[in-house]
Scaffold this active site. Structure first.
Site, PDB file in Angstrom:
ATOM      1  N   TYR A   1       5.419 107.478  82.299  1.00  0.00           N
ATOM      2  CA  TYR A   1       5.982 106.806  83.483  1.00  0.00           C
ATOM      3  C   TYR A   1       6.069 107.781  84.660  1.00  0.00           C
ATOM      4  O   TYR A   1       5.685 107.448  85.790  1.00  0.00           O
ATOM      5  CB  TYR A   1       7.366 106.284  83.096  1.00  0.00           C
ATOM      6  CG  TYR A   1       8.063 105.435  84.127  1.00  0.00           C
ATOM      7  CD1 TYR A   1       7.738 104.089  84.295  1.00  0.00           C
ATOM      8  CD2 TYR A   1       9.083 105.957  84.915  1.00  0.00           C
ATOM      9  CE1 TYR A   1       8.403 103.300  85.218  1.00  0.00           C
ATOM     10  CE2 TYR A   1       9.758 105.178  85.840  1.00  0.00           C
ATOM     11  CZ  TYR A   1       9.416 103.847  85.988  1.00  0.00           C
ATOM     12  OH  TYR A   1      10.074 103.068  86.911  1.00  0.00           O
TER      13      TYR A   1
ATOM     14  N   LYS B   1       4.090 107.463  88.160  1.00  0.00           N
ATOM     15  CA  LYS B   1       4.844 107.322  89.411  1.00  0.00           C
ATOM     16  C   LYS B   1       4.543 108.471  90.371  1.00  0.00           C
ATOM     17  O   LYS B   1       4.522 108.282  91.589  1.00  0.00           O
ATOM     18  CB  LYS B   1       6.339 107.229  89.116  1.00  0.00           C
ATOM     19  CG  LYS B   1       6.741 105.944  88.372  1.00  0.00           C
ATOM     20  CD  LYS B   1       6.445 104.688  89.180  1.00  0.00           C
ATOM     21  CE  LYS B   1       7.012 103.433  88.551  1.00  0.00           C
ATOM     22  NZ  LYS B   1       6.645 102.209  89.297  1.00  0.00           N
TER      23      LYS B   1
HETATM   24  P1  NAP Z   1      11.469  94.542  85.287  1.00  0.00           P
HETATM   25  O1  NAP Z   1      12.746  93.831  85.549  1.00  0.00           O
HETATM   26  O2  NAP Z   1      11.155  94.974  83.896  1.00  0.00           O
HETATM   27  O3  NAP Z   1      10.241  93.664  85.864  1.00  0.00           O
HETATM   28  C1  NAP Z   1       8.921  94.091  85.706  1.00  0.00           C
HETATM   29  C2  NAP Z   1       8.008  93.198  86.527  1.00  0.00           C
HETATM   30  O4  NAP Z   1       6.662  93.663  86.349  1.00  0.00           O
HETATM   31  C3  NAP Z   1       8.062  91.746  86.069  1.00  0.00           C
HETATM   32  O5  NAP Z   1       8.036  90.898  87.182  1.00  0.00           O
HETATM   33  C4  NAP Z   1       6.772  91.602  85.266  1.00  0.00           C
HETATM   34  O6  NAP Z   1       6.252  90.294  85.304  1.00  0.00           O
HETATM   35  C5  NAP Z   1       5.849  92.528  86.026  1.00  0.00           C
HETATM   36  N1  NAP Z   1       4.712  92.911  85.191  1.00  0.00           N
HETATM   37  C6  NAP Z   1       4.713  93.566  83.994  1.00  0.00           C
HETATM   38  N2  NAP Z   1       3.455  93.708  83.548  1.00  0.00           N
HETATM   39  C7  NAP Z   1       2.631  93.129  84.478  1.00  0.00           C
HETATM   40  C8  NAP Z   1       1.225  92.976  84.596  1.00  0.00           C
HETATM   41  N3  NAP Z   1       0.391  93.462  83.657  1.00  0.00           N
HETATM   42  N4  NAP Z   1       0.736  92.320  85.690  1.00  0.00           N
HETATM   43  C9  NAP Z   1       1.563  91.829  86.630  1.00  0.00           C
HETATM   44  N5  NAP Z   1       2.914  91.966  86.584  1.00  0.00           N
HETATM   45  C10 NAP Z   1       3.426  92.599  85.514  1.00  0.00           C
HETATM   46  O7  NAP Z   1      11.371  95.872  86.150  1.00  0.00           O
HETATM   47  P2  NAP Z   1      12.116  96.283  87.503  1.00  0.00           P
HETATM   48  O8  NAP Z   1      13.263  97.142  87.145  1.00  0.00           O
HETATM   49  O9  NAP Z   1      12.304  95.104  88.378  1.00  0.00           O
HETATM   50  O10 NAP Z   1      10.988  97.251  88.115  1.00  0.00           O
HETATM   51  C11 NAP Z   1      10.149  96.866  89.181  1.00  0.00           C
HETATM   52  C12 NAP Z   1       9.456  98.117  89.715  1.00  0.00           C
HETATM   53  O11 NAP Z   1      10.452  99.063  90.137  1.00  0.00           O
HETATM   54  C13 NAP Z   1       8.611  98.835  88.665  1.00  0.00           C
HETATM   55  O12 NAP Z   1       7.461  99.377  89.261  1.00  0.00           O
HETATM   56  C14 NAP Z   1       9.536  99.953  88.204  1.00  0.00           C
HETATM   57  O13 NAP Z   1       8.825 101.041  87.670  1.00  0.00           O
HETATM   58  C15 NAP Z   1      10.219 100.295  89.517  1.00  0.00           C
HETATM   59  N6  NAP Z   1      11.489 101.011  89.353  1.00  0.00           N
HETATM   60  C16 NAP Z   1      12.563 100.429  88.727  1.00  0.00           C
HETATM   61  C17 NAP Z   1      13.743 101.144  88.622  1.00  0.00           C
HETATM   62  C18 NAP Z   1      14.959 100.558  87.994  1.00  0.00           C
HETATM   63  O14 NAP Z   1      15.962 101.295  87.892  1.00  0.00           O
HETATM   64  N7  NAP Z   1      14.965  99.315  87.570  1.00  0.00           N
HETATM   65  C19 NAP Z   1      13.821 102.441  89.130  1.00  0.00           C
HETATM   66  C20 NAP Z   1      12.723 103.005  89.731  1.00  0.00           C
HETATM   67  C21 NAP Z   1      11.555 102.271  89.853  1.00  0.00           C
HETATM   68  P3  NAP Z   1       6.066  89.422  83.944  1.00  0.00           P
HETATM   69  O15 NAP Z   1       7.442  89.194  83.394  1.00  0.00           O
HETATM   70  O16 NAP Z   1       5.359  88.203  84.398  1.00  0.00           O
HETATM   71  O17 NAP Z   1       5.224  90.292  83.014  1.00  0.00           O
END
Ligand code: NAP
Length: 250
Positions: free
Chosen positions: A159, A163
């Protein structure tokens, strides 16, 4: 819709827009007046629900299924949007997964699937959208990275590498596309309360966050909305904006 709808008449694609941070981003861009394309991979019901929410407040949106780690699916996704909407003004590369494990035990499949979606997926979307944006001489691309890409994190070699790669990709794309008025920036959230972070040891993490709380999805979405639609953001490109409660200060 917000009275000063800065994205009226524009089309925005949010990958993984049906859940979590992507959902908040989609709703924020819809509120700013954009027609929002809510991409999803498996969460069709959630994506349709986001579409209905945007429509219920007077906006325009539709959902499209695509696994954005697959080259042919990304190319078809962009083609389908261009056919239906005629243009794409904003691309938010949000879709991301984690497959955590210590480096010495990490399976190649867990390494590869995270690189394939979190890094290659963003490359594929940027590449597919570059030509139409260059033609229209405008566009805003926002890539969701993570503070982990800046500081590393035990148990997240895949990851963190993906990133960090997104930051290099963002700066390169920013340089290549700048002459046509296209901006490319990254947003680096710290710990945001979503499905991705629900199983983490909250107490241990909070010690490292100067502002003392997890962030919200809406806070990340607000920064994306600024980069996507605010006239002031037209002069910001190649930057990484951290939304992390002060976790990483460098
Ligand atoms: P999440 O709740 O797990 O949601 C992940 C999203 O990615 C879902 O909408 C999922 O859609 C989509 N996804 C997964 N595989 C996919 C694919 N092959 N093609 C298209 N869409 C896909 O994650 P989140 O926390 O909202 O994270 C969103 C972004 O923020 C990510 O890039 C993550 O790395 C980044 N981020 C998050 C945090 C945090 O603390 N949460 C911190 C830093 C960065 P489906 O359900 O349809 O698969």
């Amino acid at each position: 819709m917000h009275p000063t709808a800065s994205l009226a008449g524009q089309t925005a694609l949010v990958t993984g827009g049906g859940r979590g941070i992507g959902k908040a981003i989609a709703l924020g861009l819809g509120d700013a007046g954009a027609e929002v394309v809510v991409n999803y991979s498996t969460s069709a019901t959630a994506a349709e629900e986001v579409v209905r929410t945007i429509e219920a407040s007077g906006g325009k949106a539709y959902a499209l299924q695509s696994n954005v780690s697959v080259e042919t699916e990304v190319d078809s996704l962009i083609k389908a949007i261009l056919e239906r909407s005629g243009r794409i003004d904003v691309l938010v590369n949000n879709a991301g997964i984690t497959r955590d494990g210590l480096l010495m035990r990490m399976k190649i499949d867990d390494w590869q699937s995270v690189i394939d979606l979190n890094l290659t997926g963003i490359f594929l979307c940027c590449r597919a959208i570059a030509r139409p944006m260059l033609k229209q001489k405008s566009g805003r691309i926002i890539n969701i990275t993570s503070v982990v890409g800046l500081m590393g994190n035990a148990g997240q070699a895949n990851y963190a590498a993906a990133k960090a790669g997104v930051i290099g990709l963002t700066r390169t794309a920013a340089k290549e596309l700048a002459s046509r008025g296209i901006t490319v920036n990254a947003v680096a959230p710290g710990f945001i309360a979503t499905d991705m972070t629900k199983d983490l040891n909250t107490e241990a993490i909070l010690k490292d966050i100067p502002l003392g709380t997890f962030g919200t999805q809406e806070q990340v979405a607000g920064v994306v909305r600024f980069l996507a639609g605010d006239p002031a953001a037209a002069y910001i490109t190649g930057q990484v904006l951290q939304v992390d409660g002060g976790m990483v200060m460098a």
